[in-house]
Design a protein around this motif. Structure first.
Motif, mmCIF file in Angstrom:
data_model
loop_
_atom_site.group_PDB
_atom_site.id
_atom_site.type_symbol
_atom_site.label_atom_id
_atom_site.label_comp_id
_atom_site.label_asym_id
_atom_site.label_seq_id
_atom_site.Cartn_x
_atom_site.Cartn_y
_atom_site.Cartn_z
ATOM 1 N N GLY A 52 -4.232 -5.160 -4.932
ATOM 2 C CA GLY A 52 -3.772 -5.038 -6.331
ATOM 3 C C GLY A 52 -4.741 -4.944 -7.134
ATOM 4 N N THR A 53 -6.013 -4.825 -7.199
ATOM 5 C CA THR A 53 -7.152 -4.811 -7.911
ATOM 6 C C THR A 53 -8.071 -3.846 -7.506
ATOM 7 O OG1 THR A 53 -6.837 -7.369 -8.221
ATOM 8 C CG2 THR A 53 -8.791 -6.113 -9.159
ATOM 9 N N PRO A 54 -8.368 -2.774 -8.490
ATOM 10 C CA PRO A 54 -7.658 -2.470 -9.659
ATOM 11 C C PRO A 54 -6.334 -2.446 -9.544
ATOM 12 C CG PRO A 54 -8.913 -0.753 -9.203
ATOM 13 C CD PRO A 54 -9.265 -1.689 -8.060
ATOM 14 N N ARG A 55 -5.531 -2.205 -10.867
ATOM 15 C CA ARG A 55 -4.193 -2.136 -10.715
ATOM 16 C C ARG A 55 -3.474 -0.817 -10.463
ATOM 17 N NH1 ARG A 55 -2.565 -7.061 -10.879
ATOM 18 N NH2 ARG A 55 -0.572 -6.332 -12.069
ATOM 19 N N SER A 56 -4.414 0.095 -10.473
ATOM 20 C CA SER A 56 -3.849 1.478 -9.944
ATOM 21 C C SER A 56 -4.575 1.914 -8.520
ATOM 22 C CB SER A 56 -4.286 2.601 -11.139
ATOM 23 O OG SER A 56 -3.625 2.498 -12.327
ATOM 24 N N ILE A 57 -3.695 2.249 -7.598
ATOM 25 C CA ILE A 57 -4.101 2.603 -6.444
ATOM 26 C C ILE A 57 -3.591 3.787 -5.957
ATOM 27 C CG2 ILE A 57 -5.026 0.436 -5.544
ATOM 28 C CD1 ILE A 57 -2.729 0.014 -3.855
ATOM 29 N N PHE A 58 -4.054 4.662 -5.188
ATOM 30 C CA PHE A 58 -3.628 5.960 -4.735
ATOM 31 C C PHE A 58 -3.284 5.791 -3.089
ATOM 32 C CE2 PHE A 58 -3.944 10.125 -2.921
ATOM 33 C CZ PHE A 58 -2.768 10.635 -3.571
ATOM 34 N N VAL A 59 -2.407 5.953 -2.432
ATOM 35 C CA VAL A 59 -1.857 5.947 -0.932
ATOM 36 C C VAL A 59 -1.845 7.295 -0.519
ATOM 37 C CG1 VAL A 59 -0.850 4.734 0.693
ATOM 38 C CG2 VAL A 59 -1.176 3.475 -1.319
ATOM 39 N N PRO A 60 -2.560 8.076 -0.008
ATOM 40 C CA PRO A 60 -2.483 9.290 0.727
ATOM 41 C C PRO A 60 -1.382 9.508 1.648
ATOM 42 C CG PRO A 60 -4.857 8.702 0.593
ATOM 43 C CD PRO A 60 -3.983 7.706 0.573
ATOM 44 N N LYS A 61 -0.798 10.416 1.708
ATOM 45 C CA LYS A 61 0.194 10.961 2.624
ATOM 46 C C LYS A 61 -0.555 10.554 4.235
ATOM 47 C CE LYS A 61 1.544 14.932 3.246
ATOM 48 N NZ LYS A 61 2.307 16.414 3.127
ATOM 49 N N GLY A 62 0.462 9.807 4.979
ATOM 50 C CA GLY A 62 -0.205 9.639 6.237
ATOM 51 C C GLY A 62 -0.996 8.341 6.456
ATOM 52 N N ALA A 63 -1.406 7.855 5.614
ATOM 53 C CA ALA A 63 -2.050 6.524 5.337
ATOM 54 C C ALA A 63 -0.930 5.303 6.161
ATOM 55 C CB ALA A 63 -2.217 5.908 4.064
ATOM 56 N N GLU A 64 -1.442 4.593 6.989
ATOM 57 C CA GLU A 64 -0.722 3.623 7.840
ATOM 58 C C GLU A 64 -0.907 2.033 7.250
ATOM 59 O OE1 GLU A 64 1.207 2.896 12.259
ATOM 60 O OE2 GLU A 64 -0.612 4.306 11.984
ATOM 61 N N VAL A 65 -0.177 1.521 6.406
ATOM 62 C CA VAL A 65 -0.545 0.549 5.892
ATOM 63 C C VAL A 65 0.524 -0.505 5.959
ATOM 64 C CG1 VAL A 65 -2.429 1.249 4.357
ATOM 65 C CG2 VAL A 65 0.308 1.265 3.660
ATOM 66 N N ALA A 66 0.258 -1.845 5.987
ATOM 67 C CA ALA A 66 1.191 -2.847 5.930
ATOM 68 C C ALA A 66 1.187 -3.411 4.522
ATOM 69 C CB ALA A 66 0.843 -4.020 6.700
ATOM 70 N N TRP A 67 2.413 -3.995 4.216
ATOM 71 C CA TRP A 67 2.500 -4.679 2.612
ATOM 72 C C TRP A 67 2.665 -6.149 2.796
ATOM 73 C CZ3 TRP A 67 3.046 -2.816 -2.442
ATOM 74 C CH2 TRP A 67 3.759 -3.568 -3.525
#
Length: 241
Positions: free
Chosen positions: A212-227
């Motif tokens: 969450g730092t920096p406050r703006s992030i971009f997650v591309p289509k297809g990225a496999e991520v946990a939250w």
């Protein structure tokens, strides 16, 4: 195994390519404005660009663009002047959205840095210019599916701000109580801007790739991520297909 696309942090590094625009620095003198633009991600098939740009003190001409643009101010102050006489004042931390076909001009009161998402072509919708108001009332929305949740179901809320006629861009405010989610593949591009709280995004191996730092992030289509967020989160979410 195909590698998951990487999450991109949108912050100004001082690098980029110079782009020239016609502009008016004063009321009478016309000269080009030099924008230094860093493209962090591009999907040419989708007509999508994401990045950061730096612009000097200047004023642009009154005109419309053929792109939808979502932007957040990282440095400086500016005013968006609309053809109907309305204005939008922007300072550090403010987020604005201007749709294709909206007649407007920019007045940069001091050197200005923004992160941005631009989408060209397609059916955008009626001319729209808005400044995101984090205090807008949200309504209950769907939580993550039980198939990916590793904790109790969180309470999620949202507020739709803009939706293109062709369905390719959706802009909203979104909030959630704490929860943990296993890795899941993003079916759309997403630019997220944390307004309060933060979350840790992890790759399929459990390694943190954004906190969450920096406050703006971009997650591309297809990225496999946990939250994972251990505090309440309020964010701007812009989805592009």
């Amino acid at each position: 195994m195909e590698r998951s696309p990487e999450i991109i942090a949108l912050e100004w590094t001082g690098h980029g390519v110079d782009v020239t625009h016609r502009a008016t620095r004063g009321f009478r003198d016309r000269c080009p404005i030099i924008e230094r633009r860093l493209i962090s991600f591009e999907d040419r098939d989708a007509g999508l660009q994401v990045g950061v740009a730096a612009i000097p003190t200047a004023s642009t001409e009154m005109k419309s663009e053929r792109k939808d643009e979502l932007l957040t101010v990282q440095q400086g102050r500016a005013t968006v002047q609309l053809a109907d006489g309305g204005t939008i004042s922007l300072e550090v931390g403010d987020t604005a959205f201007i749709s294709a076909g909206t007649v407007h001009r920019w007045i940069y009161h001091e050197p200005f840095v923004k992160d941005f998402l631009c989408l060209v072509d397609g059916e955008s919708g009626p001319p729209t210019a808005l400044k995101v108001d984090p205090s807008l009332e949200l309504v209950p929305g769907p939580p993550p599916g039980s198939d990916v949740l590793l904790t109790e179901t969180p309470e999620c809320k949202n507020r739709l701000l803009y939706h293109r006629l062709d369905g390719r861009l959706t802009l909203m405010l979104w909030s959630t109580t704490p929860y943990i989610r296993r890795p899941a593949k993003h079916v759309k591009h997403e630019l997220m801007r944390f307004l309060s709280g933060s979350a840790t995004l992890k790759d399929v191996h459990g390694a943190a790739i954004s906190q969450g730092t920096p406050r703006s992030i971009f997650v591309p289509k297809g990225a496999e991520v946990a939250w994972e967020n251990d505090e309440a989160v309020l964010k701007i979410a812009c989805f592009v297909s």
